[in-house]
Design a protein around this motif. Structure first.
Motif, mmCIF file in Angstrom:
data_model
loop_
_atom_site.group_PDB
_atom_site.id
_atom_site.type_symbol
_atom_site.label_atom_id
_atom_site.label_comp_id
_atom_site.label_asym_id
_atom_site.label_seq_id
_atom_site.Cartn_x
_atom_site.Cartn_y
_atom_site.Cartn_z
ATOM 1 N N ALA A 206 0.823 -1.206 0.000
ATOM 2 C CA ALA A 206 0.000 0.000 0.000
ATOM 3 C C ALA A 206 0.856 1.255 0.000
ATOM 4 O O ALA A 206 0.440 2.307 -0.516
ATOM 5 C CB ALA A 206 -0.934 -0.013 1.208
ATOM 6 N N HIS A 208 3.758 1.369 -1.548
ATOM 7 C CA HIS A 208 4.650 1.191 -2.696
ATOM 8 C C HIS A 208 6.044 0.764 -2.259
ATOM 9 O O HIS A 208 7.055 1.234 -2.778
ATOM 10 C CB HIS A 208 4.715 2.454 -3.551
ATOM 11 N N GLU A 300 7.022 -2.549 -10.339
ATOM 12 C CA GLU A 300 6.148 -1.390 -10.285
ATOM 13 C C GLU A 300 4.851 -1.817 -9.610
ATOM 14 O O GLU A 300 4.610 -3.020 -9.406
ATOM 15 C CB GLU A 300 5.884 -0.789 -11.666
ATOM 16 N N PHE A 301 4.039 -0.853 -9.247
ATOM 17 C CA PHE A 301 2.783 -1.146 -8.560
ATOM 18 C C PHE A 301 1.627 -0.764 -9.477
ATOM 19 O O PHE A 301 1.582 0.353 -9.993
ATOM 20 C CB PHE A 301 2.716 -0.407 -7.221
ATOM 21 N N GLN A 302 0.747 -1.717 -9.687
ATOM 22 C CA GLN A 302 -0.350 -1.541 -10.639
ATOM 23 C C GLN A 302 -1.672 -1.492 -9.893
ATOM 24 O O GLN A 302 -2.014 -2.408 -9.145
ATOM 25 C CB GLN A 302 -0.353 -2.705 -11.633
ATOM 26 N N ARG A 303 -2.414 -0.410 -10.107
ATOM 27 C CA ARG A 303 -3.740 -0.296 -9.501
ATOM 28 C C ARG A 303 -4.732 -1.057 -10.373
ATOM 29 O O ARG A 303 -4.864 -0.780 -11.562
ATOM 30 C CB ARG A 303 -4.158 1.161 -9.360
ATOM 31 N N VAL A 304 -5.411 -2.027 -9.764
ATOM 32 C CA VAL A 304 -6.356 -2.840 -10.524
ATOM 33 C C VAL A 304 -7.803 -2.426 -10.273
ATOM 34 O O VAL A 304 -8.682 -2.759 -11.064
ATOM 35 C CB VAL A 304 -6.163 -4.341 -10.230
ATOM 36 N N GLU A 306 -10.345 0.488 -7.425
ATOM 37 C CA GLU A 306 -10.272 1.621 -6.517
ATOM 38 C C GLU A 306 -9.693 1.254 -5.156
ATOM 39 O O GLU A 306 -9.247 2.123 -4.400
ATOM 40 C CB GLU A 306 -11.670 2.244 -6.325
ATOM 41 N N GLU A 309 -4.025 -2.327 -5.130
ATOM 42 C CA GLU A 309 -2.813 -2.234 -5.934
ATOM 43 C C GLU A 309 -2.001 -3.508 -5.727
ATOM 44 O O GLU A 309 -1.984 -4.068 -4.633
ATOM 45 C CB GLU A 309 -1.981 -1.014 -5.539
#
Length: 329
Positions: A206, A208, A300-304, A306, A309
């Motif tokens: 959360a 990153h 990297e961190f990907q938001r899937v 709302e 991540e």
């Protein structure tokens, strides 16, 4: 069990016939095809990334989780399955429950297995569930319990549960749902299981940060997160933050089963981080058929959606091509 399912069982009498097999043998006087041996232990440890010293050298023992491996029949199968177990599966097949999926297992370890141990086993049908409806379809859970012996001494037990089921019909709208749709319409990804042992990892995500556990006693890094150290058994630990560099150690391309929140085919990689531990995640930034073993990647961190991540790994351009070894599903 719903009232409708209970009525169905009562009507056709199938469940009473299935229950009659509880307590009957599933395998009789089974014998492992090979004694416990160092080559199999070595292959297992290499596949699992387990470098514990107890599994090497002249006094080596087998990893406890290999318990079932010593009883497997391989491609040629075993001849020790009982007639009663065959009848039970045949009864389920005849009722239309022709598909099978393994659901879970439980193991209990009573003594270490050592190279040279001759393995024997017996199994019993422990339980057959009432008729159940799952997302896969409707059927019955069948649980067997295997007693594994070494030199005649009980070394462990293995409970194995399968679902024998009739696949659920897929309505047209469900089939359409697996096709790419606008993000606003896309079903949410399944939520990760967060518990007291791994909550710190997800707190790091959360923020990153990709956090790796480090044993406070021996300094060994470990991933995934565990309550204790595999190397020395200590329960105290702290964390180090991964730098984000890694390479694709292995991967598969997922084609099936389709799931509404995903767009197959896609690549799932076993990523070896620069810190020396490995983790499973998606490989992004290149087509699925361009992923290669040895390919450099970066975190990297990907938001899937709302709320969620996830850590993923983006392929680094101009990475070296690698040899064979990839797989597809």
């Amino acid at each position: 069990m719903s009232g409708k399912e209970r009525a169905h069982d009562a009507r056709d009498g199938l469940y009473d016939r299935l229950k009659a097999y509880e307590g009957k043998p599933a395998a009789i006087a089974g014998r492992g095809k090979d004694p416990v041996n160092l080559p199999m232990i070595r292959h297992w440890c290499e596949a699992m990334g387990d470098a514990h010293p107890a599994y090497r050298g002249p006094d080596a023992v087998a990893p406890p989780t290999m318990l079932q491996a010593w009883t497997m029949g391989g491609l040629s199968g075993h001849q020790d399955r009982s007639e009663a177990y065959g009848e039970l599966l045949g009864l389920l097949d005849g009722a239309g429950y022709t598909s099978v999926v393994a659901t879970d297992c439980e193991q209990e370890y009573l003594r270490p297995l050592r190279p040279g141990d001759e393995i024997t086993f017996d199994a019993v049908v422990e339980s057959v569930s009432p008729r159940k409806t799952t997302k896969l379809g409707t059927g019955h859970f069948v649980t067997t319990r295997m007693d594994v012996r070494a030199g005649g001494e009980l070394a462990g037990t293995h409970r194995f549960r399968i679902l024998k089921y009739a696949p659920a019909a897929r309505p047209a709208e469900a089939v359409e749902a697996v096709e790419p749709v606008e993000s606003a319409e896309r079903p949410r990804r399944p939520r990760p299981v967060v518990n007291r042992d791994n909550a710190g990892f997800w707190e790091g995500v959360a923020a990153h940060r990709l956090l790796i556990q480090r044993c406070a006693a021996c300094g060994t890094l470990r991933f995934p997160w565990l309550p204790g150290c595999n190397d020395c058994g200590a329960g105290e630990w702290d964390t180090v933050e991964a730098g984000g560099e890694g390479t694709v150690h292995s991967y598969v391309v997922m084609h099936h089963p389709p799931f509404p929140a995903f767009d197959p085919p896609y690549a799932v990689g076993l990523i070896e981080l620069a810190e020396g531990v490995r983790m499973i995640s998606n490989v992004v930034g290149v087509p699925y058929d361009k992923v290669r073993i040895g390919m450099p990647v970066r975190l990297e961190f990907q938001r899937v959606d709302e709320e969620l991540e996830l850590p993923v790994f983006r392929a680094v351009e101009d990475g070296p091509a690698a040899g064979p070894g990839e797989g597809e599903r």
